[in-house]
Design a protein around this motif. Structure first.
Motif, PDB file in Angstrom:
ATOM      1  N   TYR B 510     -15.571 -28.646  59.061  1.00 18.27           N
ATOM      2  CA  TYR B 510     -16.749 -28.425  59.898  1.00 18.27           C
ATOM      3  C   TYR B 510     -17.194 -29.743  60.516  1.00 18.27           C
ATOM      4  N   LEU B 511     -17.522 -29.724  61.802  1.00 19.06           N
ATOM      5  CA  LEU B 511     -18.244 -30.850  62.402  1.00 19.06           C
ATOM      6  C   LEU B 511     -19.716 -30.455  62.428  1.00 19.06           C
ATOM      7  N   ILE B 512     -20.542 -31.287  61.775  1.00 15.00           N
ATOM      8  CA  ILE B 512     -21.964 -30.959  61.616  1.00 15.00           C
ATOM      9  C   ILE B 512     -22.827 -31.985  62.333  1.00 15.00           C
ATOM     10  N   ARG B 513     -23.790 -31.514  63.074  1.00 18.82           N
ATOM     11  CA  ARG B 513     -24.674 -32.377  63.860  1.00 18.82           C
ATOM     12  C   ARG B 513     -25.724 -33.042  62.968  1.00 18.82           C
ATOM     13  N   PRO B 514     -26.406 -34.052  63.488  1.00 16.98           N
ATOM     14  CA  PRO B 514     -27.443 -34.704  62.679  1.00 16.98           C
ATOM     15  C   PRO B 514     -28.596 -33.769  62.287  1.00 16.98           C
ATOM     16  N   ASP B 515     -28.815 -32.684  63.039  1.00 12.00           N
ATOM     17  CA  ASP B 515     -29.859 -31.732  62.638  1.00 12.00           C
ATOM     18  C   ASP B 515     -29.296 -30.644  61.726  1.00 12.00           C
ATOM     19  N   GLN B 516     -28.098 -30.879  61.192  1.00 14.31           N
ATOM     20  CA  GLN B 516     -27.471 -29.954  60.241  1.00 14.31           C
ATOM     21  C   GLN B 516     -27.209 -28.581  60.853  1.00 14.31           C
ATOM     22  N   HIS B 517     -26.930 -28.565  62.143  1.00 12.42           N
ATOM     23  CA  HIS B 517     -26.374 -27.367  62.774  1.00 12.42           C
ATOM     24  C   HIS B 517     -24.864 -27.579  62.902  1.00 12.42           C
ATOM     25  N   VAL B 518     -24.123 -26.488  62.827  1.00 12.26           N
ATOM     26  CA  VAL B 518     -22.661 -26.567  62.943  1.00 12.26           C
ATOM     27  C   VAL B 518     -22.290 -26.761  64.414  1.00 12.26           C
ATOM     28  N   ALA B 519     -21.452 -27.801  64.684  1.00 14.62           N
ATOM     29  CA  ALA B 519     -21.011 -28.036  66.065  1.00 14.62           C
ATOM     30  C   ALA B 519     -19.691 -27.313  66.338  1.00 14.62           C
ATOM     31  N   ALA B 520     -18.807 -27.333  65.359  1.00 16.92           N
ATOM     32  CA  ALA B 520     -17.487 -26.689  65.539  1.00 16.92           C
ATOM     33  C   ALA B 520     -16.869 -26.527  64.163  1.00 16.92           C
TER      34      ALA B 520
END
Lengths: 63, 541
Positions: B510-520
């Motif tokens: 998982y690639l996870i954004r700094p706001d802890q939303h999944v990017a891909a």
């Protein structure tokens, strides 16, 4: 996609129709309207399929 | 003359003259936040954690009186946890799981929320808003003491704002007169009636609901009141469409009476009239003391655009919803969570300015979802036509007898964060068999991990979460680094981690954004794909 059946499907159409009218016997217009709403909700839940329900809503408008 | 608009619950930042007020030329600040409410302070915490200087301007000197927002949902608490103040909130807050629904004089059904196991934070807590704000201000002060570049100025009222292409000019009124500062970026967190929005002449469009609510917070003197949520449709104890009762900390219960549009506010607010309603509702022999009361009306509205050049709007200033479902403060916290990392990256020169446009894209999406949900609740609670009233009562009548009708009963849907489906920062969903709840755009679901939980160990930066999959320790693409967090499904013996991140498959990246939303997400590491997704998540594609 599931299709709404608009072909004859009731084995005893006259019996069902008579029951549908009879269940409203003696009810005021408001009580009948409430009963109809409960019948619709029970049937909708039994059908369950949103696509079929959308077709029911569209078909009932007759346009 | 500097008049207060409301009474304070806690005085936290008394007015003090700033050297800026005597400066020969206006002092420039990187980020100025207008409004010291929960959303403004949260914005300061987010940026302050990134080491970015933030100046908060508030026209009062602390936290306003009144319980107001009382329901804080899991996502909101998870965000507060990332800011370092989630745990005291849960310690103070009240958790309830049992709810009862009444129609007229009878109980229709009761429900137990049975929250899903394996999350650090509960589905929500009840707590008076002043506590929520105080815990964030405690954290704000603790960060200041640790040297974070944060400042709040009390009794600093923004009187005029002049946006320029590359900065914003701000005129401020204080008890010592006016002064001017400049800001690279200005964030309006100044509430539903946002003076900033009015000053700049931006539209706020939507629906005004013609109804008013009388809130009474009462402290029970008798012991036997339960920690449950009771909701009445068409209560027989008085006129009005609905009544809601639920518990807050300190033995205080909130009662919300929906009292209609055409009421004499002054008359209704008299203590003897509030007591008459309460006595009819609570029955004989219940002894209570009144803590706070208020009458409010609501609207479902939002701005067309939450970003205007160097000016952003967040929280109620950007969007307002009905109170059903607790989507006001909760969605404001999600705004901050979304804007914080993006603005941080742009200020550090790690991402293009266009990344900030996705704040508008993603949070308008969130606001529309909240407005839709709260409008549906409102329409169920207050039917707008005879036929909708008939259907509403049919649902309640059926719910008393049949399970199927209970999920249709809508007295407010619990605030859950939205998934940014199909929006521009999302990368591929290439994890076949992966669960829907963690698809790209989703907030990461929590799961038990070692002695703690996953979300508490995920940071506030780009991360590569691998579960039984290989990947390098870090990947740097165009100045942005994503760091690996390597896990195994076996790390969580309850199976929740695998259930929430792998579904029917055996490995995941998982690639996870700094706001802890999944990017891909993928089933295995692919360097080219990950680099492309990281660029996309930074607004570079």
């Amino acid at each position: 996609m599931a299709m709404l059946n608009t072909q004859p499907n009731l084995a005893k159409a006259d019996d069902f129709y008579a029951r549908l009218i009879a269940v409203h016997d003696g009810l005021s217009d408001d009580a009948s309207m409430a009963l109809n709403a409960r019948i619709i909700l029970l049937m909708a839940n039994h059908i369950g399929d949103q696509e079929v329900l959308e077709q029911v809503l569209a078909a009932a408008k007759l346009d | 003359m500097f008049d207060d608009r409301y009474t304070l619950a806690f005085k936290r930042y008394p007015y003090k003259k700033s050297p800026d007020q005597d400066a020969a030329t206006p002092v420039r600040h990187p980020v100025v936040v207008m409004g010291g409410g929960p959303i403004g302070v949260a914005t300061a915490l987010d940026l302050g954690q990134q080491g970015i200087p933030v100046l908060v301007l508030d026209d009062h000197e602390g936290v306003g009186m009144g319980s107001r927002a009382i329901c804080f949902a899991k996502r909101c608490l998870e965000i507060a946890d990332r800011y370092g103040c989630g745990k005291p909130m849960v310690e103070k807050g009240v958790v309830w799981n049992l709810g009862k629904v009444f129609h007229k004089d009878r109980k229709v059904f009761e429900f137990n929320l049975l929250p899903e196991e394996g999350h650090e934070y509960p589905a929500f807590i009840n707590m008076q808003q002043p506590y929520f704000e105080s815990f964030m201000l405690d954290r704000f002060e603790a960060m200041q003491a640790e040297g974070a570049p944060l400042e709040v100025r009390g009794k600093n009222r923004v009187e005029n704002v002049i946006p320029h292409d590359d900065y914003v000019e701000i005129e401020i009124l204080t008890p010592d007169g006016t002064y001017t500062i400049e800001a690279d970026w200005l964030i309006g967190c100044d509430g539903a009636s946002s003076p900033l929005r009015t000053m700049l002449g931006y539209d706020f469009t939507g629906k005004v609901f013609q109804d008013s609510f009388l809130i009474a917070d009462i402290k029970m003197k008798s012991e036997n009141f339960p920690t449950e949520r009771w909701f009445w449709f068409e209560p027989t104890h008085g006129q009005g469409a609905s009544t809601l009762l639920h518990k807050q900390p300190d033995d205080v219960w909130r009662v919300d009476f929906q009292i209609g549009w055409d009421v004499d506010r002054k008359e209704e607010m008299k203590e003897e009239n509030i007591r008459r309603r309460l006595d009819a509702f609570l029955g004989e022999g219940v002894d209570y003391e009144m803590v706070w009361s208020s009458i409010y009306t609501f609207q479902c509205k939002r701005m067309d655009n939450f970003r205007h050049g160097r000016v952003f709007f967040a929280g109620d200033a950007a969007h307002q919803v009905s109170p059903f479902g607790a989507r006001g403060a909760n969605s404001g916290m999600q705004d901050v969570d979304n804007l914080g990392w993006k603005l941080g990256m742009v200020i550090r020169g790690e991402a293009p300015d266009t990344l900030l446009d996705t704040y508008n894209e993603e949070r308008v999406h969130g606001a529309d979802e909240n407005i839709l949900n709260s409008t549906r609740s409102t329409d169920f609670i207050t039917p707008k036509s005879k036929v909708s009233h008939v259907f509403r009562n049919a649902v309640l009548d059926l719910a008393e007898h049949y399970d199927f009708a209970r999920p249709i009963v809508n007295s407010g849907r619990l605030s859950v964060p939205c998934t940014y489906d199909g929006l521009s920062l999302n990368g591929p969903d290439a994890l076949i068999g992966g669960p829907a709840r963690s698809r790209p755009g989703s907030p990461c679901p929590d799961a038990p991990l070692g002695d703690g939980f996953l979300l508490g160990q995920l940071g506030s930066r780009f991360q590569i979460l691998t579960i039984d999959a290989d990947a390098p320790d870090s990947v740097t693409e165009d100045g942005v680094t994503a760091t690996r967090m390597a896990l195994s499904a076996a790390d969580d013996t309850t199976g929740a981690l695998a259930d929430r991140y792998l579904g029917t498959t055996k490995s995941g990246v998982y690639l996870i954004r700094p706001d802890q939303h999944v990017a891909a997400r993928w089933d295995s590491y692919d360097e080219t794909a990950l680099r492309a997704a990281l660029r996309k998540a930074c607004g570079k594609e």
